[in-house]
Design a protein around this motif. Structure first.
Motif, PDB file in Angstrom:
ATOM      1  N   GLY A 141       0.821  -1.220   0.000  1.00  0.00           N
ATOM      2  CA  GLY A 141       0.000   0.000   0.000  1.00  0.00           C
ATOM      3  C   GLY A 141       0.847   1.257   0.000  1.00  0.00           C
ATOM      4  N   SER A 142       1.943   1.229   0.763  1.00  0.00           N
ATOM      5  CA  SER A 142       2.839   2.383   0.811  1.00  0.00           C
ATOM      6  C   SER A 142       3.439   2.658  -0.562  1.00  0.00           C
ATOM      7  CB  SER A 142       3.946   2.124   1.840  1.00  0.00           C
ATOM      8  OG  SER A 142       4.782   3.252   1.949  1.00  0.00           O
ATOM      9  N   LYS A 143       3.807   1.598  -1.287  1.00  0.00           N
ATOM     10  CA  LYS A 143       4.361   1.750  -2.642  1.00  0.00           C
ATOM     11  C   LYS A 143       3.312   2.311  -3.596  1.00  0.00           C
ATOM     12  CE  LYS A 143       7.782  -1.967  -2.308  1.00  0.00           C
ATOM     13  NZ  LYS A 143       8.166  -3.328  -2.769  1.00  0.00           N
ATOM     14  N   ILE A 144       2.083   1.816  -3.461  1.00  0.00           N
ATOM     15  CA  ILE A 144       1.002   2.281  -4.351  1.00  0.00           C
ATOM     16  C   ILE A 144       0.769   3.774  -4.164  1.00  0.00           C
ATOM     17  CG2 ILE A 144      -1.479   2.130  -4.826  1.00  0.00           C
ATOM     18  CD1 ILE A 144      -1.247  -0.871  -3.938  1.00  0.00           C
ATOM     19  N   ILE A 145       0.663   4.201  -2.917  1.00  0.00           N
ATOM     20  CA  ILE A 145       0.408   5.625  -2.657  1.00  0.00           C
ATOM     21  C   ILE A 145       1.583   6.480  -3.137  1.00  0.00           C
ATOM     22  CG2 ILE A 145       0.053   7.345  -0.847  1.00  0.00           C
ATOM     23  CD1 ILE A 145      -1.515   5.244   0.700  1.00  0.00           C
ATOM     24  N   SER A 146       2.815   5.973  -2.957  1.00  0.00           N
ATOM     25  CA  SER A 146       3.998   6.717  -3.393  1.00  0.00           C
ATOM     26  C   SER A 146       4.036   6.866  -4.914  1.00  0.00           C
ATOM     27  CB  SER A 146       5.272   6.022  -2.920  1.00  0.00           C
ATOM     28  OG  SER A 146       5.329   6.004  -1.512  1.00  0.00           O
ATOM     29  N   LEU A 181      -2.341   2.947   8.371  1.00  0.00           N
ATOM     30  CA  LEU A 181      -2.622   1.535   8.062  1.00  0.00           C
ATOM     31  C   LEU A 181      -3.861   1.434   7.177  1.00  0.00           C
ATOM     32  CD1 LEU A 181      -2.242  -1.493   8.361  1.00  0.00           C
ATOM     33  CD2 LEU A 181      -3.422  -1.385  10.580  1.00  0.00           C
ATOM     34  N   GLY A 182      -4.894   2.196   7.524  1.00  0.00           N
ATOM     35  CA  GLY A 182      -6.115   2.181   6.712  1.00  0.00           C
ATOM     36  C   GLY A 182      -5.859   2.629   5.284  1.00  0.00           C
ATOM     37  N   ALA A 183      -5.033   3.656   5.095  1.00  0.00           N
ATOM     38  CA  ALA A 183      -4.722   4.158   3.756  1.00  0.00           C
ATOM     39  C   ALA A 183      -4.002   3.093   2.926  1.00  0.00           C
ATOM     40  CB  ALA A 183      -3.870   5.422   3.850  1.00  0.00           C
ATOM     41  N   ASN A 184      -3.064   2.371   3.560  1.00  0.00           N
ATOM     42  CA  ASN A 184      -2.321   1.329   2.842  1.00  0.00           C
ATOM     43  C   ASN A 184      -3.233   0.175   2.426  1.00  0.00           C
ATOM     44  OD1 ASN A 184       0.114   2.704   3.065  1.00  0.00           O
ATOM     45  ND2 ASN A 184       0.590   1.780   5.050  1.00  0.00           N
ATOM     46  N   ILE A 185      -4.157  -0.198   3.315  1.00  0.00           N
ATOM     47  CA  ILE A 185      -5.089  -1.287   2.979  1.00  0.00           C
ATOM     48  C   ILE A 185      -6.004  -0.864   1.840  1.00  0.00           C
ATOM     49  CG2 ILE A 185      -7.025  -2.675   3.835  1.00  0.00           C
ATOM     50  CD1 ILE A 185      -5.729  -2.509   6.640  1.00  0.00           C
ATOM     51  N   ILE A 186      -6.558   0.337   1.916  1.00  0.00           N
ATOM     52  CA  ILE A 186      -7.524   0.794   0.910  1.00  0.00           C
ATOM     53  C   ILE A 186      -6.852   1.024  -0.435  1.00  0.00           C
ATOM     54  CG2 ILE A 186      -9.085   2.707   0.322  1.00  0.00           C
ATOM     55  CD1 ILE A 186      -9.594   2.787   3.448  1.00  0.00           C
ATOM     56  N   ALA A 187      -5.568   1.403  -0.428  1.00  0.00           N
ATOM     57  CA  ALA A 187      -4.831   1.544  -1.688  1.00  0.00           C
ATOM     58  C   ALA A 187      -4.770   0.191  -2.402  1.00  0.00           C
ATOM     59  CB  ALA A 187      -3.424   2.070  -1.422  1.00  0.00           C
TER      60      ALA A 187
END
Length: 399
Positions: free
Chosen positions: A92-97, A124-130
């Protein structure tokens, strides 16, 4: 495909409860956090469909990230599998980046503040939803289908986002296009059975065979002589009927039918112009308002926080269009902001109806004039102020 329904099926009540237990969340509303993240990331994806190049990039990024994502059918089950959670966080962190490079920090701050949930839980929620969004848009979908689905959700998304969140989201993440622009219409494909409209060709002057064939010198002279005789006969008749050659008599020249529509058109337009000019704005007010604003800015002994109502900045009634004289005032404010690099302002717009999206459009119209003058968008906040007149207020945040 309804994105809201699809999301609710994946991120359901069971997921929210398990998420709450996993993070030991006791403050704020975790459901509001999750929905806030979803709306924000979806808005960011929609924004990327405004240009074909950005849409291509978005599609390729989604497809590339989808190769390494493997979410369980029951998303709530991830909270009992620490290794799965760790992988989802990393993915998720990679997707948002990659997909939303400028969003991560402001997204977490905005949603955390809005929902009252901690930043770590929001992260954590942002990474899951990404991850969830990538999966939703990677299944049997080409780029054109992705763009079509996102654009179809433009208006529903604006309506679904709570007003209090929208007011924070637009300025925090620079998503002004959601309100200030419309996506380019999708190119329509002609159906095979659709009747073709026959193109009309310009009418050509008739060509008479006898004249066309007459190409000799004798034929030309005969035509000239006939023309002289006809003109002479017509002139003689006119002279005997009118007692002279008074060709400019209004009695005979039917000009009324040509002139009247023009006169009527002018009569309709003039009052509209006069009404617009009278309604909007007096130059003396412009000078006094701006002078007071400038004097306050330059007075270092006065603290920031003062708000000014600019009656000299005005919108055409029931529209988001600025009057030309208003633009000149905003240009002056832009010059003042260039000369004072610490100056940050908040623009609050109003309307008789108090409609938040409409008011936001008005506020962003003023902000766009400032940014076109070279003022960084981060120095300008633009929000709705509810019911009021056609003039915005400008608050000095820092100076």
């Amino acid at each position: 495909m309804n994105l809201f329904e699809s999301f609710d099926e994946i991120v359901n009540d069971e997921f929210i409860e398990k998420f709450k237990s996993y993070t030991s969340t006791t403050h704020g509303d975790l459901n509001v956090t999750v929905k806030g993240i979803f709306y924000t990331l979806l808005a960011g994806m929609l924004r990327k469909t405004y240009s074909d190049m950005s849409a291509n990039m978005l599609y390729n990024q989604i497809q590339e990230n989808a190769k390494r994502i493997d979410l369980p059918e029951n998303l709530a089950s991830i909270f009992s599998q620490p290794s799965v959670i760790s992988k989802i966080e990393a993915d998720g962190s990679k997707i948002i980046s990659q997909v939303f490079p400028a969003y991560k920090s402001p997204l977490l701050s905005m949603v955390s503040t809005y929902s009252g949930v901690s930043k770590s839980t929001t992260s954590l929620g942002a990474n899951i939803i990404a991850n969830v969004l990538v999966v939703m848009f990677s299944k049997d979908m080409d780029k054109d289908q992705m763009v079509k689905i996102l654009r179809e959700h433009h208006e529903p998304l604006i309506k679904a986002i709570p007003e209090s969140l929208l007011e924070k989201m637009i300025p925090s993440l620079g998503l002004h296009e959601l309100l200030g622009s419309k996506p380019t219409p999708i190119k329509k494909v002609e159906t095979p059975n659709a009747p073709k409209v026959k193109e009309e060709t310009p009418a050509k002057a008739p060509v008479y065979p006898e004249i066309q064939k007459e190409s000799s010198g004798a034929g030309i002279w005969i035509g000239v002589l006939l023309g002289i005789l006809i003109l002479g006969g017509g002139a003689y008749w006119y002279y005997t009927q009118n007692g002279g050659f008074n060709f400019f008599s209004k009695k005979e020249v039917p000009v009324e039918s040509v002139e009247t529509p023009v006169e009527e058109e002018i009569a309709i337009e003039e009052p509209k112009v006069e009404t617009t000019e009278v309604k909007v704005t007096p130059s003396p007010i412009t000078e006094s308002e701006f002078s007071a604003f400038k004097k306050y800015i330059l007075n270092k002994s006065e603290a920031a926080g003062k708000e000014f109502e600019f009656k000299s900045i005005n919108f055409v009634t029931d529209s988001v269009t600025l009057h030309s004289t208003s633009v000149a005032v905003i240009d002056s404010i832009a010059t003042l902001m260039k000369e004072n690099s610490r100056l940050q302002v908040k623009i609050t717009a109003f309307s008789a109806s108090g409609d938040t999206p409409f008011n936001n459009k008005r506020a962003f119209a003023v902000k766009r004039v400032l940014t076109k003058n070279g003022i960084p968008a981060v120095r300008i906040d633009a929000v709705s102020g509810g019911k009021g007149g056609d003039s915005p207020k400008i608050k000095v945040i820092t100076k």
